[in-house]
Design a protein around this motif. Structure first.
Motif, PDB file in Angstrom:
ATOM      1  N   GLY A 139      81.508  10.736  25.973  1.00 24.03           N
ATOM      2  CA  GLY A 139      82.639  11.343  26.268  1.00 24.03           C
ATOM      3  C   GLY A 139      82.832  11.906  27.727  1.00 24.03           C
ATOM      4  N   VAL A 140      82.093  11.010  28.755  1.00 24.90           N
ATOM      5  CA  VAL A 140      82.201  11.401  30.234  1.00 24.90           C
ATOM      6  C   VAL A 140      82.577  10.316  30.993  1.00 24.90           C
ATOM      7  CG1 VAL A 140      80.783  13.609  30.443  1.00 24.90           C
ATOM      8  CG2 VAL A 140      79.654  11.248  30.326  1.00 24.90           C
ATOM      9  N   GLY A 141      83.155   9.189  30.211  1.00 21.54           N
ATOM     10  CA  GLY A 141      83.500   8.095  30.957  1.00 21.54           C
ATOM     11  C   GLY A 141      84.650   8.417  32.037  1.00 21.54           C
ATOM     12  N   ALA A 142      85.343   9.249  31.644  1.00 21.42           N
ATOM     13  CA  ALA A 142      86.741   9.708  32.802  1.00 21.42           C
ATOM     14  C   ALA A 142      86.175  10.316  33.977  1.00 21.42           C
ATOM     15  CB  ALA A 142      87.479  10.542  32.079  1.00 21.42           C
ATOM     16  N   PHE A 143      84.670  10.515  34.099  1.00 20.65           N
ATOM     17  CA  PHE A 143      84.252  11.415  35.190  1.00 20.65           C
ATOM     18  C   PHE A 143      83.336  10.408  36.134  1.00 20.65           C
ATOM     19  CE2 PHE A 143      84.312  15.000  32.028  1.00 20.65           C
ATOM     20  CZ  PHE A 143      85.492  15.136  32.251  1.00 20.65           C
ATOM     21  N   ALA A 144      83.442   8.993  35.839  1.00 17.38           N
ATOM     22  CA  ALA A 144      82.410   8.161  36.231  1.00 17.38           C
ATOM     23  C   ALA A 144      82.233   8.328  37.992  1.00 17.38           C
ATOM     24  CB  ALA A 144      82.802   6.816  36.051  1.00 17.38           C
ATOM     25  N   THR A 145      83.440   8.534  38.710  1.00 15.25           N
ATOM     26  CA  THR A 145      83.254   8.792  39.819  1.00 15.25           C
ATOM     27  C   THR A 145      83.292  10.216  40.593  1.00 15.25           C
ATOM     28  OG1 THR A 145      85.663   8.744  39.973  1.00 15.25           O
ATOM     29  CG2 THR A 145      84.536   6.547  40.330  1.00 15.25           C
ATOM     30  N   ARG A 146      82.861  11.059  39.714  1.00 16.37           N
ATOM     31  CA  ARG A 146      83.124  12.360  40.295  1.00 16.37           C
ATOM     32  C   ARG A 146      81.438  12.748  40.552  1.00 16.37           C
ATOM     33  NH1 ARG A 146      85.907  17.052  36.617  1.00 16.37           N
ATOM     34  NH2 ARG A 146      88.099  15.864  36.444  1.00 16.37           N
ATOM     35  N   ARG A 147      81.537  13.792  41.286  1.00 15.03           N
ATOM     36  CA  ARG A 147      80.152  14.242  41.745  1.00 15.03           C
ATOM     37  C   ARG A 147      79.903  15.306  40.648  1.00 15.03           C
ATOM     38  NH1 ARG A 147      79.018  11.279  46.369  1.00 15.03           N
ATOM     39  NH2 ARG A 147      81.061  10.440  46.625  1.00 15.03           N
ATOM     40  N   PRO A 148      78.203  15.385  40.185  1.00 18.57           N
ATOM     41  CA  PRO A 148      78.137  16.345  39.128  1.00 18.57           C
ATOM     42  C   PRO A 148      78.477  17.899  39.285  1.00 18.57           C
ATOM     43  CG  PRO A 148      76.236  14.789  39.842  1.00 18.57           C
ATOM     44  CD  PRO A 148      77.401  14.566  40.891  1.00 18.57           C
ATOM     45  N   ARG A 149      78.694  18.207  40.759  1.00 18.19           N
ATOM     46  CA  ARG A 149      79.159  19.768  41.160  1.00 18.19           C
ATOM     47  C   ARG A 149      80.453  19.856  40.383  1.00 18.19           C
ATOM     48  NH1 ARG A 149      77.641  23.116  45.175  1.00 18.19           N
ATOM     49  NH2 ARG A 149      75.647  22.318  46.271  1.00 18.19           N
ATOM     50  N   HIS A 150      81.200  18.921  40.116  1.00 18.91           N
ATOM     51  CA  HIS A 150      82.421  19.062  39.766  1.00 18.91           C
ATOM     52  C   HIS A 150      82.555  18.793  38.232  1.00 18.91           C
ATOM     53  CE1 HIS A 150      83.177  18.073  44.144  1.00 18.91           C
ATOM     54  NE2 HIS A 150      83.477  19.345  43.977  1.00 18.91           N
ATOM     55  N   LEU A 151      81.557  19.131  37.478  1.00 16.60           N
ATOM     56  CA  LEU A 151      81.426  18.943  36.203  1.00 16.60           C
ATOM     57  C   LEU A 151      81.021  20.238  35.391  1.00 16.60           C
ATOM     58  CD1 LEU A 151      79.673  15.333  35.698  1.00 16.60           C
ATOM     59  CD2 LEU A 151      82.283  15.876  35.724  1.00 16.60           C
ATOM     60  N   SER A 152      81.477  20.456  34.057  1.00 15.17           N
ATOM     61  CA  SER A 152      80.734  21.656  33.756  1.00 15.17           C
ATOM     62  C   SER A 152      79.281  21.413  33.182  1.00 15.17           C
ATOM     63  CB  SER A 152      81.777  21.807  32.343  1.00 15.17           C
ATOM     64  OG  SER A 152      81.314  21.072  31.410  1.00 15.17           O
ATOM     65  N   HIS A 153      78.703  22.482  32.822  1.00 19.94           N
ATOM     66  CA  HIS A 153      77.252  22.237  32.223  1.00 19.94           C
ATOM     67  C   HIS A 153      77.277  21.212  31.512  1.00 19.94           C
ATOM     68  CE1 HIS A 153      73.701  24.117  33.189  1.00 19.94           C
ATOM     69  NE2 HIS A 153      73.198  24.118  31.975  1.00 19.94           N
ATOM     70  N   GLY A 154      78.126  21.453  30.358  1.00 19.76           N
ATOM     71  CA  GLY A 154      77.782  20.426  29.030  1.00 19.76           C
ATOM     72  C   GLY A 154      78.164  19.127  29.470  1.00 19.76           C
ATOM     73  N   GLU A 155      78.889  18.918  30.402  1.00 21.10           N
ATOM     74  CA  GLU A 155      79.304  17.524  30.921  1.00 21.10           C
ATOM     75  C   GLU A 155      78.163  17.115  31.664  1.00 21.10           C
ATOM     76  OE1 GLU A 155      84.072  18.209  31.207  1.00 21.10           O
ATOM     77  OE2 GLU A 155      82.951  18.421  32.806  1.00 21.10           O
ATOM     78  N   ARG A 156      77.564  17.652  32.602  1.00 21.47           N
ATOM     79  CA  ARG A 156      76.542  17.316  33.271  1.00 21.47           C
ATOM     80  C   ARG A 156      75.323  17.054  32.266  1.00 21.47           C
ATOM     81  NH1 ARG A 156      77.700  21.070  37.490  1.00 21.47           N
ATOM     82  NH2 ARG A 156      76.406  22.752  36.588  1.00 21.47           N
ATOM     83  N   GLN A 157      75.063  17.728  31.274  1.00 22.13           N
ATOM     84  CA  GLN A 157      74.026  17.581  30.514  1.00 22.13           C
ATOM     85  C   GLN A 157      74.178  16.034  29.805  1.00 22.13           C
ATOM     86  OE1 GLN A 157      73.310  20.362  27.055  1.00 22.13           O
ATOM     87  NE2 GLN A 157      71.348  20.074  27.642  1.00 22.13           N
TER      88      GLN A 157
END
Ligand SMILES: Nc1ncnc2c1ncn2[C@@H]1O[C@H](COP(=O)(O)OP(=O)(O)OP(=O)(O)O)[C@@H](O)[C@H]1O
Ligand SMILES: [Mg+2]
Lengths: 381, 231
Positions: B128-146
């Protein structure tokens, strides 16, 4: 290797301030030595080329350097003055052609060079626009001067007032620009050329004024001369109308020159001339290549100190880079630990960080080198 | 590909005090949950199992071979090639994109550095994080980072998956979905999994649960503190 490059690049691009500081620091260290190296190289080549193109230079006894710098480059301190008598003496030997130079005054900050048409022929100076400055009050500009002042044929150029407290000695004259020389890449591009007579007038050896002597303008009458008061305005511009009023107070042989270019007809005559000057009490004859080699010797001696300084700064910078590498290990411990936990080898991690440092240092070095070239080009133009 | 066999016997690791972990035997393909109160040594257990830390006491073996007997380079290589680890603190690199973070274990293996990126994209989509493929981890929520950290653990198709509270920051629905992703991946490939969790509602998904309570007072043999240290 590809991985190391990618990780290094990503880190450099992400931590921009850190990267800019590192690159900038290296660039600044590299810039100056490169610019200086290029400048010294170009200047010394130009100096040598000019010296090689000038067989001999004669002048009054005094500093060798002043005489050569004045005669070839119109630079430095004014050498001890020689005179037309010296020029006539060289010509009278029949050994050489002699070209007079009076380069003492300045116009708009550039050397004002009084000489004869022989000079233009000898140096291969060609008027790109207009004509040569053959008439009293005319001037022709070197290519750089014309470009920098944005001056064209028909404009005037004012001479500089060298001594504000001695208005009587010489005064600002407005010269008509009659020509602009084609560029030569030599000192001639940066000089203003006039006829020798014009140079003498600018130098205060001659002048022109209304010859009317009335009660209003005469300060005192002596048996052999009339002294005018300041109401007799000296002409500030030579025009066809007042041309005749200009005159010299010194006998022709005593009219001053700063240097004389001597062009021997053959090798033997050069040797003979040198022999004559060896016993001269008032004059000296110099071989410019020798004197220029001496001057460059000083320059390169100073440059060696500079080079040593550069080497020290380079070594200090290298030590700083080592320090940065060591601090990196502390500051980025978390990142290193993550890579270790994933199973990256010490070597792989060192390569990533090494690549990062190498990229930043190379970028800095390239930028610094380019900057050095730009500084060099700006300086030369 | 068959899963790894893990065995811990009387293992203990010394920080300031000695931390003992329960005896444990994981058969290839087994998925086991580990529970216990905070500070009891669950993360230490996973580090010991992965050969990141080497036990000061007792024995920890991987495929029947004690970690202690392996050279540091071999432990590291095995970890890189065969073990996927979801760290409690994720340990994502800020300057890499999500996709690069996930591909990192592969990039660190020269022979797999040019691996296709499609499986990674599929993995990110499944988490469920396919949309963030090119983002940096900093710009994700904690759960997304996990979830990104979970994808990284699976990217190298490991034989052993060690997961330290892999659903700790997720809401119950997402937690269930992500755990299903982990378990289906492990089961499809016959990999072995050991997961630390506080989520008692999810324990039924595992083959087995071991609790740290069992270890207290179990008195593992002391005295054999020859080798040890952090890998
Ligand atoms: N680097 C360290 N230095 C000193 N003591 C440590 C270190 N790491 C862990 N410990 C101690 O070891 C014990 C076990 O730690 P560990 O991280 O394995 O616990 P945990 O069960 O994972 O806890 P949590 O559920 O809070 O993550 C704790 O008492 C902790 O204080
Ligand atoms: Mg923990």
């Amino acid at each position: 290797m590809k991985t190391a490059l990618l990780l290094a690049w990503r880190s450099l691009a992400y931590y921009k301030v850190r990267t800019l500081l590192l690159v900038g620091c290296v660039a600044l260290v590299v810039l100056l030595p490169i610019a200086v190296q290029l400048l010294v190289g170009a200047q010394s080549r130009a100096l040598q080329a000019r010296a090689q193109a000038t067989p001999l230079v004669a002048g009054a006894k005094g500093s060798r350097y002043d005489l050569v710098l004045n005669g070839l480059y119109f630079r430095g301190r004014t050498p001890a003055l020689t005179s037309m008598a010296e020029l006539d003496a060289v010509r009278a030997t029949g050994f050489a052609e002699a070209i007079p130079i009076l380069a003492r005054a300045r116009a708009r900050g550039r050397p004002l060079v009084g000489t004869t048409p022989d000079y233009y022929r000898f140096r291969g100076l060609r008027a790109a626009r207009g004509t040569l400055p053959l008439i009293l009050g005319d001037a022709a500009l070197g290519a750089d001067v014309a470009r920098e002042l944005n001056a064209k044929v028909g404009d005037t150029i004012g001479t500089d007032q060298p001594n504000l407290y001695d208005l009587g000695l010489n005064y600002t004259m407005n010269l008509s620009i009659v020509g602009v020389f084609a560029p030569t890449g030599t000192a001639d591009d940066n000089a203003v050329f006039v006829d020798l007579k014009t140079a003498w007038i600018v130098d205060g050896v001659g002048h022109g004024h209304d010859p009317k002597a009335t009660d209003d303008t005469v300060l005192k009458r002596e048996p052999d001369r009339i002294v005018f008061n300041e109401k007799v305005r000296k002409h500030e511009r030579i025009t066809p109308k007042n041309l005749r009023t200009f005159h010299f107070h010194a006998p022709p042989a005593e009219l001053p020159l700063t240097s004389i270019l001597v062009l021997p007809h053959e090798d033997k005559s050069a040797t003979k001339l040198k022999g004559r000057y060896r016993v001269s009490k008032t004059g000296q004859l110099l071989v410019p290549t020798g004197v220029v080699a001496e001057i460059l010797g000083f320059v390169f001696q100073v440059k060696r100190f500079f080079d040593a300084h550069v080497a020290l700064v380079g070594a200090a910078t290298a030590l700083f880079l080592v320090l940065i590498a060591l601090l990196t290990v502390r500051v980025r411990r978390r990142e290193i630990e993550a890579l270790r936990r994933l199973g990256a080898s010490r070597f792989a991690i060192a390569r990533i960080f090494g690549t990062e440092l190498a990229l930043a240092v190379s970028a800095g070095a390239i930028l610094g080198a380019l900057g050095g070239v730009v500084v060099f080009l700006l300086w030369m133009s | 590909m068959n899963g790894a066999r893990i065995e811990l016997k009387g293992a203990a690791y010394r920080y300031d005090a000695l931390v003992r972990v329960p005896d444990l035997s994981l058969a290839p393909g087994e998925a086991v949950a580990c529970i216990g109160p905070s500070g009891c040594g669950k993360s230490t257990l996973l580090d010991l199992a992965a050969g990141i830390k080497v036990a000061h006491d007792g024995e920890v073996s991987y495929d029947g071979e004690p970690w202690r007997a392996l050279a540091e380079t071999d432990r590291r290589r095995r970890r890189l090639h065969e073990i996927g680890f979801v760290f409690q603190e994720f340990e994502l690199l800020d300057h890499l994109t999500v996709k690069e973070n996930v591909a990192l274990p592969l990039m660190l293996q020269p022979e797999r550095a040019d691996a296709e990126s499609e499986p990674i994209a599929a993995l990110l989509d499944a988490a469920g994080v396919g949309a963030f493929a090119t983002r940096r981890p900093r710009h994700l929520s904690h759960g997304e980072r996990q979830r990104v950290a979970i994808c990284r653990a699976l990217a190298g198709t490991p034989r052993l998956v060690l997961a330290d509270e892999p659903t700790g920051s997720l809401d119950p629905d997402t937690a269930r979905r992500v755990l299903d992703l982990l378990l289906s991946f492990v089961r499809d490939r016959g990999a072995t999994m050991l997961a630390v969790t506080h989520d008692h509602g999810l324990l039924d998904r595992f083959d087995r649960v071991i609790s740290f309570d069992q270890v207290s007072g179990s008195g593992a043999p002391a005295g054999n503190e020859t080798a040890g240290g952090t890998a």
